[in-house]
Scaffold this active site. Structure first.
Site, mmCIF file in Angstrom:
data_model
loop_
_atom_site.group_PDB
_atom_site.id
_atom_site.type_symbol
_atom_site.label_atom_id
_atom_site.label_comp_id
_atom_site.label_asym_id
_atom_site.label_seq_id
_atom_site.Cartn_x
_atom_site.Cartn_y
_atom_site.Cartn_z
ATOM 1 N N ARG A 135 49.952 76.696 37.239
ATOM 2 C CA ARG A 135 50.549 75.425 36.799
ATOM 3 C C ARG A 135 52.074 75.546 36.754
ATOM 4 O O ARG A 135 52.784 74.657 37.217
ATOM 5 C CB ARG A 135 50.027 75.025 35.418
ATOM 6 C CG ARG A 135 48.669 74.402 35.428
ATOM 7 C CD ARG A 135 48.350 73.813 34.035
ATOM 8 N NE ARG A 135 47.050 73.185 34.035
ATOM 9 C CZ ARG A 135 46.798 71.981 34.516
ATOM 10 N NH1 ARG A 135 47.758 71.257 35.043
ATOM 11 N NH2 ARG A 135 45.581 71.481 34.483
ATOM 12 N N ARG A 136 52.554 76.646 36.176
ATOM 13 C CA ARG A 136 54.012 76.840 36.093
ATOM 14 C C ARG A 136 54.613 77.059 37.478
ATOM 15 O O ARG A 136 55.661 76.490 37.804
ATOM 16 C CB ARG A 136 54.338 78.019 35.175
ATOM 17 C CG ARG A 136 54.117 77.716 33.700
ATOM 18 C CD ARG A 136 54.567 78.839 32.788
ATOM 19 N NE ARG A 136 53.874 80.105 33.007
ATOM 20 C CZ ARG A 136 52.666 80.393 32.531
ATOM 21 N NH1 ARG A 136 52.001 79.515 31.812
ATOM 22 N NH2 ARG A 136 52.121 81.563 32.762
ATOM 23 N N ARG A 194 39.805 75.098 40.400
ATOM 24 C CA ARG A 194 38.383 74.884 40.692
ATOM 25 C C ARG A 194 37.574 76.154 40.456
ATOM 26 O O ARG A 194 36.434 76.106 39.969
ATOM 27 C CB ARG A 194 38.223 74.385 42.133
ATOM 28 C CG ARG A 194 36.871 73.929 42.481
ATOM 29 C CD ARG A 194 36.411 72.732 41.644
ATOM 30 N NE ARG A 194 34.993 72.878 41.423
ATOM 31 C CZ ARG A 194 34.362 72.753 40.264
ATOM 32 N NH1 ARG A 194 35.005 72.422 39.189
ATOM 33 N NH2 ARG A 194 33.071 72.928 40.171
ATOM 34 N N ALA A 195 38.151 77.308 40.796
ATOM 35 C CA ALA A 195 37.464 78.581 40.544
ATOM 36 C C ALA A 195 37.226 78.760 39.044
ATOM 37 O O ALA A 195 36.136 79.163 38.622
ATOM 38 C CB ALA A 195 38.288 79.742 41.098
ATOM 39 N N GLU A 240 31.623 76.341 34.154
ATOM 40 C CA GLU A 240 30.372 75.599 34.301
ATOM 41 C C GLU A 240 29.160 76.528 34.255
ATOM 42 O O GLU A 240 28.099 76.157 33.743
ATOM 43 C CB GLU A 240 30.372 74.811 35.612
ATOM 44 C CG GLU A 240 31.352 73.648 35.620
ATOM 45 C CD GLU A 240 31.689 73.144 37.014
ATOM 46 O OE1 GLU A 240 31.130 73.662 38.013
ATOM 47 O OE2 GLU A 240 32.524 72.230 37.111
ATOM 48 N N TYR A 281 34.759 86.325 42.878
ATOM 49 C CA TYR A 281 34.702 84.904 43.210
ATOM 50 C C TYR A 281 36.033 84.232 42.899
ATOM 51 O O TYR A 281 36.582 83.511 43.735
ATOM 52 C CB TYR A 281 33.563 84.237 42.413
ATOM 53 C CG TYR A 281 33.526 82.736 42.526
ATOM 54 C CD1 TYR A 281 32.899 82.125 43.606
ATOM 55 C CD2 TYR A 281 34.108 81.932 41.558
ATOM 56 C CE1 TYR A 281 32.860 80.734 43.712
ATOM 57 C CE2 TYR A 281 34.076 80.554 41.653
ATOM 58 C CZ TYR A 281 33.453 79.964 42.727
ATOM 59 O OH TYR A 281 33.427 78.602 42.835
ATOM 60 N N PHE A 282 36.551 84.470 41.704
ATOM 61 C CA PHE A 282 37.799 83.829 41.289
ATOM 62 C C PHE A 282 38.952 84.239 42.205
ATOM 63 O O PHE A 282 39.712 83.394 42.692
ATOM 64 C CB PHE A 282 38.131 84.185 39.836
ATOM 65 C CG PHE A 282 39.289 83.409 39.285
ATOM 66 C CD1 PHE A 282 39.082 82.229 38.597
ATOM 67 C CD2 PHE A 282 40.596 83.852 39.456
ATOM 68 C CE1 PHE A 282 40.150 81.493 38.096
ATOM 69 C CE2 PHE A 282 41.673 83.129 38.962
ATOM 70 C CZ PHE A 282 41.447 81.943 38.277
ATOM 71 N N ARG A 338 34.769 82.522 48.815
ATOM 72 C CA ARG A 338 34.035 82.426 47.561
ATOM 73 C C ARG A 338 32.525 82.553 47.736
ATOM 74 O O ARG A 338 31.808 82.833 46.781
ATOM 75 C CB ARG A 338 34.345 81.105 46.866
ATOM 76 C CG ARG A 338 33.707 79.908 47.520
ATOM 77 C CD ARG A 338 34.226 78.597 46.965
ATOM 78 N NE ARG A 338 33.423 77.468 47.357
ATOM 79 C CZ ARG A 338 33.432 76.900 48.551
ATOM 80 N NH1 ARG A 338 34.213 77.365 49.495
ATOM 81 N NH2 ARG A 338 32.660 75.867 48.818
#
Length: 166
Positions: free
Chosen positions: A45-46, A66-67, A73, A108-109, A119
């Site tokens: 974000r930064r 999303r990851a 989830e 995955y991340f 992924r």
């Protein structure tokens, strides 16, 4: 079939800290992992100047976000099958599968954050770990039902046959 009160009795094998400490360690590690994912999303974000609550912007940020969302989830499913398999089957296979799940979720991340095509394999592997823990959960629960209805400990018979200490 025994009356309902039979199922509400205190179990002969009580659950204590020793029988679930490995599952507790995996649970703690999973919390640290989720915190790490959140920190990485904050860094993105930064880096790309995307202020909350926005979730649009650079593709690299969207993949990272999303990851993290996908991991969040799946977290309730992971916690459910980790603890059920640890309580009703055995903490050692549950914990080993839990560690494997966390390892594949990290892959995955990282892979999803780099390129969305990467992924797939870690996602499938982490899903396999969830399925295995769900199977162990079901076997453990089935064993309890068999033990109460037929007075036969299926898992104990199986482990005695192959000399595995429970």
């Amino acid at each position: 079939m025994p009356p309902l009160s039979h199922f509400l009795q205190i179990p002969t094998k009580s659950i204590n800290q020793d029988t679930l400490c490995l599952v507790g360690v995996v649970t703690l590690l999973s919390g640290f992992q989720l915190a790490s994912f959140a920190k990485r999303v904050g860094h993105c974000r930064r880096k790309y100047k995307i202020t909350p609550p926005r979730i649009d912007g650079e593709e690299a940020f969207q993949r990272c976000f999303r990851a993290q969302q996908n991991c969040l989830e799946f977290f309730p499913i992971f916690m459910t099958v980790l603890w059920l398999s640890g309580i009703f089957f055995h903490q050692l296979p549950a914990s080993l599968l839990g560690l494997y799940y966390l390892y594949e979720r990290e892959n995955y991340f990282v892979d999803y954050s780099r390129n969305s095509d990467g992924r797939i394999t870690p996602f499938r592997r982490s899903a396999q770990a969830l399925r295995a823990m769900a199977l162990f959960s079901a076997l453990g629960l089935f064993n309890i039902l068999v033990r109460h209805v037929f007075h036969w400990d299926l898992l104990q018979t199986l482990t005695d046959t192959i000399n595995v200490p429970l």
